[in-house]
Design a protein around this motif. Structure first.
Motif, short mmCIF file in Angstrom:
data_model
loop_
_atom_site.label_atom_id
_atom_site.label_comp_id
_atom_site.label_asym_id
_atom_site.label_seq_id
_atom_site.Cartn_x
_atom_site.Cartn_y
_atom_site.Cartn_z
N GLU A 197 18.58 -1.48 10.60
CA GLU A 197 18.56 -0.02 10.84
C GLU A 197 17.16 0.46 11.22
O GLU A 197 17.01 1.31 12.10
CB GLU A 197 19.04 0.71 9.60
N HIS A 198 16.14 -0.08 10.58
CA HIS A 198 14.79 0.45 10.79
C HIS A 198 13.94 -0.40 11.73
O HIS A 198 12.89 0.07 12.17
CB HIS A 198 14.08 0.57 9.43
N ILE B 89 10.46 6.88 3.84
CA ILE B 89 9.22 6.72 4.59
C ILE B 89 8.77 5.27 4.54
O ILE B 89 8.28 4.72 5.53
CB ILE B 89 8.13 7.65 4.02
N TYR B 90 8.98 4.63 3.41
CA TYR B 90 8.61 3.21 3.28
C TYR B 90 9.40 2.38 4.28
O TYR B 90 8.84 1.55 5.00
CB TYR B 90 8.88 2.75 1.86
N TYR B 91 10.72 2.58 4.34
CA TYR B 91 11.55 1.80 5.24
C TYR B 91 11.18 2.05 6.70
O TYR B 91 11.07 1.12 7.50
CB TYR B 91 13.03 2.16 5.04
N LEU C 215 11.54 12.39 4.38
CA LEU C 215 10.94 12.23 3.06
C LEU C 215 11.79 11.41 2.10
O LEU C 215 11.28 10.64 1.31
CB LEU C 215 10.70 13.61 2.44
N LEU C 216 13.10 11.61 2.15
CA LEU C 216 13.97 10.95 1.17
C LEU C 216 15.00 10.09 1.90
O LEU C 216 15.00 9.97 3.11
CB LEU C 216 14.65 11.99 0.29
N ALA D 231 0.82 -1.22 0.00
CA ALA D 231 0.00 0.00 0.00
C ALA D 231 0.84 1.26 0.00
O ALA D 231 0.38 2.33 -0.42
CB ALA D 231 -0.95 0.00 1.20
N MET D 232 2.09 1.13 0.48
CA MET D 232 2.94 2.33 0.58
C MET D 232 4.24 2.18 -0.19
O MET D 232 5.15 3.01 -0.06
CB MET D 232 3.25 2.62 2.05
N GLN D 233 4.35 1.15 -1.00
CA GLN D 233 5.60 0.91 -1.72
C GLN D 233 5.88 2.05 -2.70
O GLN D 233 4.97 2.54 -3.37
CB GLN D 233 5.52 -0.41 -2.47
N PRO D 234 7.12 2.53 -2.77
CA PRO D 234 7.44 3.59 -3.73
C PRO D 234 7.01 3.17 -5.14
O PRO D 234 7.07 1.99 -5.49
CB PRO D 234 8.96 3.71 -3.61
#
Length: 829
Positions: free
Chosen positions: A764-765, A654-656, A734-735, A644-647
């Protein structure tokens, strides 16, 4: 000598006294004395004679007085005798002549009053008879249709009734006054009805028709309508009646005709013998009648009505014609028709694009000429600008265009907010704000970018470091088509506000409307679609991107406002407030989504009794099957959320970060379930360790294709909106960070990220990824290894209580276990 004699006789009262010397001297003269004596004797004789005559005269007067007194005495006696006789005749108070005289006087008074009353009644009866005869005559005239004569008679009757003091303030007077008022109302009503019957109006779906009644008496000579006007004038009701008639004509014919989109003249006979005026109406036509056609039909309709009411129209004398026509149509009705025409032909046609405004302006001459011709039919002064709606509207055409433009922008914002299609608009590349970008945005409005806005844009770009500051760049992602159109509409309004060289109130109105489109869209969208945004994660991310996109452009426009607005500080702060609002709303909404979805993911691990039992008895076949089922459910749920949020729906960073939150929620629930088991057997520990490692495989979802990541490589941004105003978004928000940009750079030539790189991103995330891996190891290693790893700092994410709980669940209660537990406690001291 005389003095002396006078002194002797005492005949003088004078204060003058004789001198004693002189008297003495006289005594000495004998001759003088003798003379005096003789003179004295003579005078004494004379006085005596006079006294005798006086006494005689007095005696005669007294005798006459005595005689008259005797006569008076006799008369008095006779009078007294008469009084006595009269007293005897009067008698007592009840039966005497006095009582009879009093009664006679009272009777005479009553008769006089009765005579006066009878005279008044007789005069009243004569007056009533005359009035009644006049009323009957007036009724006959009304029945015969001679309303003018009836009105004149009624006025005369009313005048006579007002001067008739003999019946003033009486019930008869009130009755007659009511009768006169009823007759006046009847004549007025009959006159208006008769006027309306002269001109017959018929309106249906396809045709509007005016015709002259064939039954109208003497219409050809005009005497009938003239008599109606004379009757109304005599009653002083002509203005009121014609106002009612005018309103009736406008409401029954003009209004339906103007309400039709397409109208055309079907029949108009100048010869009144034909007596028809027809207008064809087409409510479904795609063609709309022109302004000239509409104005011509309206004027012709009034001319036809004039010919019907005044058969000799037009008069030979133009001044006479103007005077007669001025008495036919009330100013209010003329103004009402002008308002309807300006509403249809001007106000409804005001465009939303400036280049179309000039086309509309060319029709204003036709409207002004129509208004002049229309006002010639009524008693409206052409110099009275306040009563000329068309002239007023034409004078305010630019202001009306601005109001229409602002209203259209608000309506457009409302339509975009209410759109339920949720269509996506994918930014094909990173959006770099520039003069060309603004020129493209305002291109759809039909007019080029204004010099003032172009200058402000160039200043904004020049003030940015290198011309590509983060303030002017928005990353590639997916937004809604509605938001994309809304931003274009806002830039078009800003450009519209700067087309004039000076900053006016209209410019401020357009700038304010541009900001209000953002505010209205934001308020409506979240209110109308809250349920969908809550249930569908993809829509929630779309709304988040919309809010960030709106915040980005509101912040940029805020930097342009000082060069465009008359109140730069207030205007800039208002736009910045809008930018902060959208940023806050989007951030709060996506934060709620992440918390809610994370909670639901955690619930998949151990909320059901079967899932919990599977952890407590993991070695059984049923438990293994349940654990596998839970793992698949969790992986499917996380995969759906990731898709739903994949680039390019959102940026990779933001996805990660969000995926890390989701997976962490699963890891935390798994760790909590395992740590909560009080007794873990050898077989159970192996199954649970394998289950933990299978849950760790969710880190594979961090893998993204290189073509997805490629557009975000080497793009450095410091903020999404002006940082000094509190709406900044760091690059990590954002990036991708610099390290990830290098990672993406190393992926050139590869289709997907490797498992090692995915694990790196997961580490990392996902804050709990290492802890879950360590938990899988703890379930299999010895107590000594646990203590060794604790001493080495490899189990720093575990608290001492968590490790003690796991040791107690995995190992039997022995002295060595107790010693190891004490050692763990001492390590944290």
């Amino acid at each position: 000598m005389d003095v002396y004699i006078q002194h002797l006789t005492g005949g003088s009262n004078s204060d003058t006294r004789p001198d004693s010397g002189a008297v003495l001297q006289s005594t000495l003269d004998i001759a003088t004395v003798t003379e005096l004596s003789r003179e004295l004797g003579r005078r004494l004789d004379t006085s005596k004679e006079a006294i005798l005559r006086t006494l005689c005269e007095n005696d005669r007067v007294y005798e006459r007085a005595i005689a008259e007194a005797d006569k008076a005495q006799l008369e008095i006696s006779e009078l007294l005798r008469g009084v006595d006789d009269m007293q005897a005749l009067l008698g007592d108070e009840r039966s005497g002549i006095h009582a009879r005289l009093v009664n006679a006087t009272e009777n005479e008074t009553r008769l006089r009053v009765q005579l006066q009353d009878n005279s008044a009644v007789l005069a009243c009866l004569r007056l009533l008879a005359r009035l009644n005869a006049s009323l009957h005559s007036m009724d006959a005239l009304i029945r015969e249709g001679r309303l003018d004569q009836a009105a004149e008679m009624l006025v005369s009757l009313e005048r006579e009734l007002s001067t008739a003091t003999i019946i003033g303030n009486t019930r008869i007077s009130d009755v007659l006054a009511n009768r006169v008022e009823l007759a006046k109302e009847g004549i007025r009503h009959n006159a208006i009805t008769a006027l309306q019957e002269v001109l017959v109006v018929r309106v249906d779906d396809g045709l509007a028709q005016l015709s002259v009644s064939t039954g109208t008496r003497k219409l050809e000579q005009g005497s009938y309508t003239q008599s109606l006007f004379a009757a109304l004038d005599a009653l002083g009701a002509q203005d009121e009646a014609l106002a009612a008639y005018s309103a009736h004509f406008v409401k029954s014919f003009i209004s339906p005709v103007l309400a039709s989109p397409a109208i055309s003249l079907a029949t108009h006979s100048a010869d009144m013998s034909t007596r028809r005026f027809e207008v064809r109406r087409d409510g479904l036509a795609t063609h709309v009648s022109s302004t000239a056609e509409v104005c011509a039909i309206v004027v012709d309709a009034f001319v036809f009505a004039n010919q019907a009411l005044l058969p000799d129209y037009p008069a030979s004398d133009s001044s006479e014609k103007a005077g007669r026509l001025a008495s036919l149509w009330a100013p209010e009705s003329i103004s009402a028709v002008a308002k309807m025409v300006v509403e249809r032909c001007l106000l409804r046609s005001i465009p939303t694009a400036r280049h179309e405004l000039e086309e509309l302006r060319r029709t204003t001459d036709v409207l002004l000429e129509f208004e002049s011709r229309l006002f010639a039919l009524g008693s409206v002064s052409a110099s009275d600008i306040s009563n000329r709606p068309i002239h007023t509207a034409v004078g305010r055409l630019d202001d009306l265009f601005i109001e229409r433009r602002c209203d259209h922008a608000q309506s457009r914002a409302r339509e975009l907010a209410e759109d339920t299609s949720f269509a996506l608009f994918e930014l094909e590349r990173h959006e770099v704000w520039s003069l060309d970008f603004v020129r493209e945005k305002v291109g759809d409005s039909g007019c080029g970018i204004s010099p003032l806005l172009a200058e402000a844009c160039e200043k904004a770009v020049a003030s940015a470091s290198g011309g590509a500051s983060a303030d002017l760049v928005y990353p590639k992602c997916s937004i809604s088509r509605s938001m994309h159109r809304l931003v274009s509409e806002a830039y078009a309004l800003v450009n519209e506000a700067t087309l004039s060289s000076d900053v006016s109130a209209s410019s401020c109105l357009l700038l304010g409307s541009a900001r209000q489109t953002f505010d209205l869209y934001g308020a409506l969208y979240l209110t109308l679609h809250r349920a969908q945004l809550t249930k569908i994660p993809a829509l929630a991310w779309q709304f988040f991107n919309d809010c960030m996109y709106a915040s980005h452009h509101a912040g940029i426009i805020a930097q342009l406002i000082p060069s465009l607005s008359s109140t730069p500080s207030e205007g800039k702060e208002a736009w910045l407030e809008t930018a902060r609002h959208f940023f806050g709303v989007g951030s709060a909404h996506i934060a709620d989504l992440v918390v809610r979805e994370s909670r639901e993911l955690g619930a998949l691990i151990g909320n059901s009794s079967s899932s919990r039992d599977a952890f407590y008895n993991a070695a059984s076949d049923a438990a293994k099957e349940q654990l596998e089922k839970s793992r698949k459910q969790v992986r499917l749920a996380v995969t759906q959320l990731a898709r739903a949020m994949q680039p390019p729906v959102v940026t990779p960073r933001i996805y990660y970060q969000t995926l890390g939150h989701y997976i962490d929620a699963v890891f935390a629930a798994t760790i909590e379930m395992v740590a909560g088991i009080r007794d873990i057997g050898v077989d159970d520990s192996q199954v649970l360790s394998d289950h933990c490692r299978s849950i760790c495989s969710l880190s594979d979802l961090f893998r993204l294709d290189s073509h997805i990541l490629a557009p975000y490589q080497n793009l450095l941004m410091a903020a999404n909106a002006p940082g000094e105003h509190g709406v900044s978004v760091e690059l990590d928000e954002l990036l991708d960070s610099d390290g990830e940009a290098e990672l993406h750079q190393s992926l050139e030539g590869r289709d997907v990220q490797s498992s090692v790189q995915s694990a790196r991103l997961a580490k990392e995330h996902c804050k709990l990824s290492s802890k879950l891996v360590q938990l899988a190891d703890i379930l299999l290693i010895s107590r000594a290894d646990i203590l060794a790893r604790r001493r080495a700092g490899l189990l720093a994410q575990f608290t001492a209580d968590e490790l003690i709980g796991l040791i107690r669940a995995l190992f039997s209660d022995t002295n060595e276990r107790a010693q190891d537990i004490d050692t763990l406690k001492s390590l944290d001291q």
